[in-house]
Design an enzyme around this catalytic site. Structure first.
Site, PDB file in Angstrom:
ATOM      1  N   HIS A 288       1.191  -1.071  -0.045  1.00 41.44           N
ATOM      2  CA  HIS A 288      -0.188  -0.001  -0.020  1.00 41.44           C
ATOM      3  C   HIS A 288       0.743   1.017   0.113  1.00 41.44           C
ATOM      4  CE1 HIS A 288      -3.083   2.966   1.433  1.00 41.44           C
ATOM      5  NE2 HIS A 288      -4.334   2.093   0.473  1.00 41.44           N
ATOM      6  N   ASP A 350      -8.134  -5.718  -0.744  1.00 40.38           N
ATOM      7  CA  ASP A 350      -8.663  -6.650  -1.691  1.00 40.38           C
ATOM      8  C   ASP A 350      -7.665  -7.939  -1.393  1.00 40.38           C
ATOM      9  OD1 ASP A 350      -9.880  -4.175  -3.003  1.00 40.38           O
ATOM     10  OD2 ASP A 350      -7.134  -2.980  -3.344  1.00 40.38           O
TER      11      ASP A 350
HETATM   12  N1  COA Z   1       4.409  -7.587  -4.480  1.00 31.77           N
HETATM   13  C1  COA Z   1       5.769  -7.430  -4.829  1.00 31.77           C
HETATM   14  N2  COA Z   1       6.918  -6.568  -4.139  1.00 31.77           N
HETATM   15  C2  COA Z   1       6.173  -5.254  -3.754  1.00 31.77           C
HETATM   16  C3  COA Z   1       4.782  -5.016  -3.675  1.00 31.77           C
HETATM   17  C4  COA Z   1       3.930  -6.296  -3.829  1.00 31.77           C
HETATM   18  N3  COA Z   1       2.658  -6.003  -4.348  1.00 31.77           N
HETATM   19  N4  COA Z   1       4.269  -3.545  -3.408  1.00 31.77           N
HETATM   20  C5  COA Z   1       4.985  -3.049  -3.017  1.00 31.77           C
HETATM   21  N5  COA Z   1       5.920  -4.387  -3.584  1.00 31.77           N
HETATM   22  C6  COA Z   1       7.591  -3.729  -3.115  1.00 31.77           C
HETATM   23  C7  COA Z   1       7.961  -2.614  -4.578  1.00 31.77           C
HETATM   24  O1  COA Z   1       8.494  -2.953  -5.656  1.00 31.77           O
HETATM   25  C8  COA Z   1       9.210  -1.701  -3.546  1.00 31.77           C
HETATM   26  O2  COA Z   1      10.372  -2.771  -3.886  1.00 31.77           O
HETATM   27  P1  COA Z   1      11.436  -1.805  -4.330  1.00 31.77           P
HETATM   28  O3  COA Z   1      12.248  -0.845  -3.159  1.00 31.77           O
HETATM   29  O4  COA Z   1      12.698  -3.144  -3.724  1.00 31.77           O
HETATM   30  O5  COA Z   1      11.862  -0.812  -5.633  1.00 31.77           O
HETATM   31  C9  COA Z   1       8.889  -1.891  -2.632  1.00 31.77           C
HETATM   32  O6  COA Z   1       7.634  -2.635  -2.177  1.00 31.77           O
HETATM   33  C10 COA Z   1       7.947  -0.755  -2.383  1.00 31.77           C
HETATM   34  O7  COA Z   1       6.861  -0.256  -2.442  1.00 31.77           O
HETATM   35  P2  COA Z   1       5.666   0.611  -2.253  1.00 31.77           P
HETATM   36  O8  COA Z   1       6.392   2.130  -2.890  1.00 31.77           O
HETATM   37  O9  COA Z   1       5.487   0.652  -1.346  1.00 31.77           O
HETATM   38  O10 COA Z   1       5.025   0.580  -3.304  1.00 31.77           O
HETATM   39  P3  COA Z   1       3.317   1.840  -3.947  1.00 31.77           P
HETATM   40  O11 COA Z   1       2.993   2.724  -3.558  1.00 31.77           O
HETATM   41  O12 COA Z   1       4.870   2.488  -5.354  1.00 31.77           O
HETATM   42  O13 COA Z   1       3.065   1.113  -4.947  1.00 31.77           O
HETATM   43  C11 COA Z   1       0.831  -0.376  -4.483  1.00 31.77           C
HETATM   44  C12 COA Z   1       1.597   0.715  -3.731  1.00 31.77           C
HETATM   45  C13 COA Z   1      -0.342  -0.023  -3.767  1.00 31.77           C
HETATM   46  C14 COA Z   1       0.437   0.570  -6.294  1.00 31.77           C
HETATM   47  C15 COA Z   1       1.615  -1.593  -4.326  1.00 31.77           C
HETATM   48  O14 COA Z   1       1.575  -2.237  -3.208  1.00 31.77           O
HETATM   49  C16 COA Z   1       0.641  -2.847  -5.843  1.00 31.77           C
HETATM   50  O15 COA Z   1       1.108  -2.340  -6.716  1.00 31.77           O
HETATM   51  N6  COA Z   1      -0.171  -3.640  -5.115  1.00 31.77           N
HETATM   52  C17 COA Z   1      -0.542  -4.782  -5.941  1.00 31.77           C
HETATM   53  C18 COA Z   1      -1.609  -3.969  -6.526  1.00 31.77           C
HETATM   54  C19 COA Z   1      -2.503  -4.109  -5.058  1.00 31.77           C
HETATM   55  O16 COA Z   1      -2.459  -4.845  -4.110  1.00 31.77           O
HETATM   56  N7  COA Z   1      -3.216  -2.713  -5.348  1.00 31.77           N
HETATM   57  C20 COA Z   1      -4.655  -2.444  -4.403  1.00 31.77           C
HETATM   58  C21 COA Z   1      -4.325  -1.398  -3.575  1.00 31.77           C
HETATM   59  S1  COA Z   1      -4.696  -0.879  -1.923  1.00 31.77           S
END
Ligand code: COA
Length: 422
Positions: A288, A350
């Site tokens: 998130h 989700d």
């Molecule tokens: N699976 C694997 N790795 C993940 C991840 C996931 N679902 N979510 C975050 N990470 C990793 C990122 O790749 C990043 O790694 P790095 O530091 O090595 O580059 C790290 O965790 C930090 O990510 P963060 O900055 O917290 O993510 P974000 O703010 O860019 O994106 C989301 C947030 C929600 C878009 C992202 O977590 C995601 O795509 N989740 C899956 C989709 C989802 O469930 N969406 C519903 C949200 S309520």
């Protein structure tokens, strides 16, 4: 300059805000812009608040856990739109309004019913919201608070009807039926058989309440961005639905179930998760932008709602295939927490909600519309709130990194001879 920045930061009394602005300035100094607008304040709002470190979500100051346990859809709708929980009379009034305005004209109903069944329900929903504008010719005047509030309630009231019409192909869906509560009608639109069972209506209502608002997320930002041009509620909410459809936002709940089905058994989870992480793919339902601990909505689903469905001790009877998906999900959580908790990444709302919706017999392609049916309360509240502030049209800045100084070159026959990139 650096002294000015230091002075600005030291003048901020709240340590959380101070840390926030320090991070923002560091991002600007490092990257020259704010990727994904992360952390950039774009509006003042009193509707909901998240403390991402502590895992706290409040609507109008009330913790979401208390609201989900004690309040109805009508209560939350009133709270978000008006700022306070309703008195008994006010609750009755908003319930009556929601149920009275559920009706959609037969003409619009026929258009919705005629939409191709292969159209994704989220795209159908956003198109249908735009269709409703034809019955509200005054909608372009967005300057009157009371009219905006009424529009919000009328639009919310029609969401289940749109979904019911599309599912059943009956343009008069729900018209002659009476319901004791709005959430009963909401569930009726997805599964009429369960709508007479209090246990399921209560669970469904809790799901809607948990999704009602979530600060400046992508779809709420869309409402505000579109609304800042003084576009109508229909244009703004339709945009929000499109934003929510994406897999990185509300579309994740549908993908989670498909992912669990693809994994197929708890024994395959480790390999699946490790492969995803190795290939730098996102695992659906995990992570998130704001929470750096367990998402409180996700905890309610996991600890309070799912046990009502899957705990054998409760006398719960669950289809074996669904129970298997639940077991796979539990294993995914374990493995993900093991591999990723160093990054403070946890299952989000989700991740668990799809299992509940599947247990209610709802088709995964409709999962995100359930999210929308809850979030419409927040979207409309943000739209109403935004119409009240004299804010400027949203117009951020881009860093241009394209070509400069290019000119059309003509050959002797006046044909253009430019080639892309030259
Ligand atoms: N699976 C694997 N790795 C993940 C991840 C996931 N679902 N979510 C975050 N990470 C990793 C990122 O790749 C990043 O790694 P790095 O530091 O090595 O580059 C790290 O965790 C930090 O990510 P963060 O900055 O917290 O993510 P974000 O703010 O860019 O994106 C989301 C947030 C929600 C878009 C992202 O977590 C995601 O795509 N989740 C899956 C989709 C989802 O469930 N969406 C519903 C949200 S309520």
């Amino acid at each position: 300059m650096l002294t000015k920045i230091k002075d600005f930061l030291s003048d901020i009394k709240d340590p959380v805000q101070q840390e926030h602005y320090t991070r923002l300035i560091a991002t600007l100094l490092e990257k020259g812009y704010f990727p994904g607008l992360a952390g950039v304040p774009v509006a003042r709002s009193g509707i909901s608040h998240i403390d991402g470190k502590k895992g706290i979500l409040t609507y109008r100051g009330y913790p979401v856990q208390e609201l989900a346990e004690h309040c109805s859809y009508e209560d939350i709708c009133f709270l978000l739109l008006n700022g306070d929980l309703p008195l008994p009379d006010e609750r009755d009034e908003i319930r009556e309004d929601l149920l009275k305005h559920k009706r959609i004209s037969n003409k619009i109903g026929q258009v919705i019913a005629a939409m191709d069944k292969d159209l994704h329900p989220m795209y159908m929903l956003s198109a249908s919201v735009l269709l409703l504008q034809s019955k509200d010719q005054a909608c372009f005047n967005v300057d009157y608070y009371n009219q905006n509030l009424q529009r919000a309630i009328r639009l919310i009231a029609k969401f289940p009807t749109i979904l019911g019409i599309f599912k059943t192909k009956d343009p008069d869906f729900g018209r002659d039926k009476n319901f004791v509560a709005y959430s009963q009608y909401c569930l009726y639109a997805f599964n009429p058989e369960l709508a007479d069972e209090k246990k399921w209506v209560d669970i469904f209502q809790q799901i809607l309440v948990l999704h009602a608002d979530h600060t400046m997320n992508n779809s709420t930002f869309s409402v505000r961005a579109v609304g800042s041009s003084k576009a109508s509620i229909y244009a703004s909410i339709s945009s929000a639905i499109n934003s929510l459809s994406g897999p990185l936002h509300g579309g994740a709940n549908e993908r989670v179930i498909r992912m669990l089905e693809e994994i197929g058994s708890p024994e395959r989870v480790e390999e699946f998760v490790d492969n995803k992480l190795e290939s730098k793919e996102k695992i659906m339902g995990i992570g998130h932008r704001v929470y750096r601990t367990y998402d409180p909505r996700s905890l309610i689903l996991k600890e309070k709602i799912l046990p009502q469905i899957f705990n054998n001790g409760n006398g719960a009877v669950v289809d074996e295939d669904l129970r298997k998906l639940y077991e796979i999900a539990c294993r995914v959580e374990e493995v993900v927490l093991d591999r990723l908790s160093g990054k403070r990444i946890y299952p989000n709302v989700d991740f668990w909600s799809g299992l509940v919706l599947k247990a209610m017999g709802i088709d995964p392609s409709f999962f995100t519309t359930v999210f929308a049916l809850g979030r419409i309360m927040g979207w409309t509240s943000h739209w109403v709130e935004h119409m009240e502030v004299k804010s400027r049209i949203f117009r951020p800045y881009q860093l241009y990194d394209g070509f400069n100084d290019r000119h059309i070159i003509l050959d002797p026959d006046d044909e253009i001879i430019n080639k892309l990139g030259k």
